[in-house]
Design an enzyme around this catalytic site. Sequence first.
Site, mmCIF file in Angstrom:
data_model
loop_
_atom_site.group_PDB
_atom_site.id
_atom_site.type_symbol
_atom_site.label_atom_id
_atom_site.label_comp_id
_atom_site.label_asym_id
_atom_site.label_seq_id
_atom_site.Cartn_x
_atom_site.Cartn_y
_atom_site.Cartn_z
ATOM 1 N N HIS A 207 -23.445 -21.731 72.091
ATOM 2 C CA HIS A 207 -22.051 -21.598 71.654
ATOM 3 C C HIS A 207 -21.902 -21.218 70.181
ATOM 4 O O HIS A 207 -20.797 -21.024 69.701
ATOM 5 C CB HIS A 207 -21.276 -22.892 71.910
ATOM 6 C CG HIS A 207 -21.609 -23.985 70.941
ATOM 7 N ND1 HIS A 207 -22.758 -24.729 71.026
ATOM 8 C CD2 HIS A 207 -20.942 -24.444 69.847
ATOM 9 C CE1 HIS A 207 -22.787 -25.596 70.039
ATOM 10 N NE2 HIS A 207 -21.713 -25.454 69.300
HETATM 11 C C1 UD1 Z 1 -16.791 -26.453 67.406
HETATM 12 C C2 UD1 Z 1 -17.457 -26.766 66.074
HETATM 13 C C3 UD1 Z 1 -18.973 -26.701 66.247
HETATM 14 C C4 UD1 Z 1 -19.442 -27.589 67.370
HETATM 15 C C5 UD1 Z 1 -18.677 -27.224 68.638
HETATM 16 C C6 UD1 Z 1 -19.060 -28.111 69.788
HETATM 17 C C7 UD1 Z 1 -16.277 -26.068 64.021
HETATM 18 C C8 UD1 Z 1 -16.259 -25.070 62.951
HETATM 19 N N1 UD1 Z 1 -17.109 -25.780 65.054
HETATM 20 O O1 UD1 Z 1 -17.127 -25.110 67.746
HETATM 21 O O2 UD1 Z 1 -19.593 -27.126 65.053
HETATM 22 O O3 UD1 Z 1 -20.818 -27.421 67.559
HETATM 23 O O4 UD1 Z 1 -17.270 -27.352 68.386
HETATM 24 O O5 UD1 Z 1 -18.448 -27.715 70.972
HETATM 25 O O6 UD1 Z 1 -15.600 -27.061 63.951
HETATM 26 N N2 UD1 Z 1 -11.642 -23.724 73.274
HETATM 27 C C9 UD1 Z 1 -11.132 -23.985 74.511
HETATM 28 N N3 UD1 Z 1 -10.908 -25.293 74.850
HETATM 29 C C10 UD1 Z 1 -11.183 -26.326 74.011
HETATM 30 C C11 UD1 Z 1 -11.686 -26.023 72.753
HETATM 31 C C12 UD1 Z 1 -11.927 -24.723 72.398
HETATM 32 O O7 UD1 Z 1 -10.882 -23.094 75.313
HETATM 33 O O8 UD1 Z 1 -10.952 -27.492 74.397
HETATM 34 C C13 UD1 Z 1 -11.926 -22.310 72.910
HETATM 35 C C14 UD1 Z 1 -10.815 -21.691 72.109
HETATM 36 O O9 UD1 Z 1 -10.686 -20.375 72.486
HETATM 37 C C15 UD1 Z 1 -11.345 -21.718 70.695
HETATM 38 C C16 UD1 Z 1 -12.842 -21.588 70.914
HETATM 39 O O10 UD1 Z 1 -13.109 -22.243 72.147
HETATM 40 O O11 UD1 Z 1 -10.797 -20.710 69.921
HETATM 41 C C17 UD1 Z 1 -13.658 -22.192 69.826
HETATM 42 O O12 UD1 Z 1 -13.249 -23.556 69.582
HETATM 43 P P1 UD1 Z 1 -13.441 -24.207 68.122
HETATM 44 O O13 UD1 Z 1 -13.124 -25.635 68.152
HETATM 45 O O14 UD1 Z 1 -12.743 -23.350 67.128
HETATM 46 O O15 UD1 Z 1 -14.965 -23.987 67.840
HETATM 47 P P2 UD1 Z 1 -16.240 -24.294 68.761
HETATM 48 O O16 UD1 Z 1 -16.947 -23.019 69.010
HETATM 49 O O17 UD1 Z 1 -15.863 -25.131 69.939
#
Ligand code: UD1
Length: 388
Positions: A207
């Site tokens: 991821h």
């Molecule tokens: C985040 C953390 C990362 C951690 C990871 C674990 C930061 C910068 N990154 O990354 O360090 O390793 O979580 O999972 O804080 N999304 C969904 N549903 C959710 C959450 C996210 O669909 O419940 C999608 C959204 O499109 C979002 C994307 O995933 O834009 C990324 O989510 P985000 O929390 O920004 O970063 P992660 O890649 O999950």
Amino acid sequence: MKVINVAGARPNFVKIASLVKAMKGVPAIDQVLVHTGQHYDQSMSEQFFDDLEIPRPDINLNVGSGSHAAQTAEIMKRFEPVAAEIRPDLVVLVGDVNSTLACALTAKKIGVDVAHVEAGLRSFDRTMPEEINRVVTDAIADLHFITEESALGNLQREGISPEKIFFVGNVMIDSLLAHREKAERSSIRTRLALNGDSDRYALVTLHRPSNVDEPAVLEGLLRTLDSLAARVAVVFPVHPRTQHSIEANGLRESLKSPGLRIVDPLGYLDFLHLMSHASLVITDSGGIQEETTVLGVPCLTVRHNTERPVTTEQGTNRLVGNDPRKLLEAALGILDGRRKNYTTPKFWDGRAAERIISVLLDQYGPADLRNRARGEPIAAGSNGQRFE
Ligand code: UD1
């Protein structure tokens, strides 16, 4: 003493679980659990509260997704009135996600102390958003709880006084050890039809933006998994970020081997069960490098660096970068029996939360519980080791 515990994203829930539970048994601590809402899907959030039996958050800031700036700013805006009203003695933050950084900045700017759990880890790669979050959070935190000895040198080089640093172990491993037996009862292998002839499989998570946001890199990795699946079953629970990238870049057809099990993100217990029984784990997650080390399962990390060097020096972890050929070669080597010797890192024994609480009571608790003078070293192995 009044404490706000904060969690926002999936790995945070695993870390905060052991702290919240241990604090519940301490009458001197009045705790409030704040969920920022950074992760919000049932499978990324609620499922973890259920599996880890964490009480429902007292407050959910419901921030959702956004760019780094938008998400960090939104958490700060929504956390500020909450922290200002509760006026805790301390905000406890875990890990390195945007929620960690946002709440650290907010708390300090209204004059509230911050404790950082899992402080001092450094990949020395500032293109990683987490590295920025770690460095900034540690620069302003009042207490630093560390999981491995490398963190001590990192913090000291950045000018953090050793008086503020406590070697307590790993709260994520507290959760693992507490739930291992329950996870053993999961039926996930049957549900994924993994109880075949050889019963062997590789478990994969990807991821990191550096692996999944760039289509050419992601395609190379997916094709490698597809090749590996010709040799052994490959279970790949797909993170939402990766899912979006696969769809947006039309990469579904790179994954066609019948040996592949592409599934939605799994809950904590199912994932722990799968990890415990895997022949090999391929990941770019930080926490999984640590969990596989404790489980004694070979781990190939699809990164050029790790902020958790103890997992490569003492554990089962090996860095393979993101070159598809090297990854496949290393994976096949493990399947052919190439394994590392490993030991469990110091203090990864299920008692980290207990050590943290002991330090918190010592520093912030009612006068009669401050049973050690400030500055007195705390006995290693029982209550956390202070570096001085
Ligand atoms: C985040 C953390 C990362 C951690 C990871 C674990 C930061 C910068 N990154 O990354 O360090 O390793 O979580 O999972 O804080 N999304 C969904 N549903 C959710 C959450 C996210 O669909 O419940 C999608 C959204 O499109 C979002 C994307 O995933 O834009 C990324 O989510 P985000 O929390 O920004 O970063 P992660 O890649 O999950």
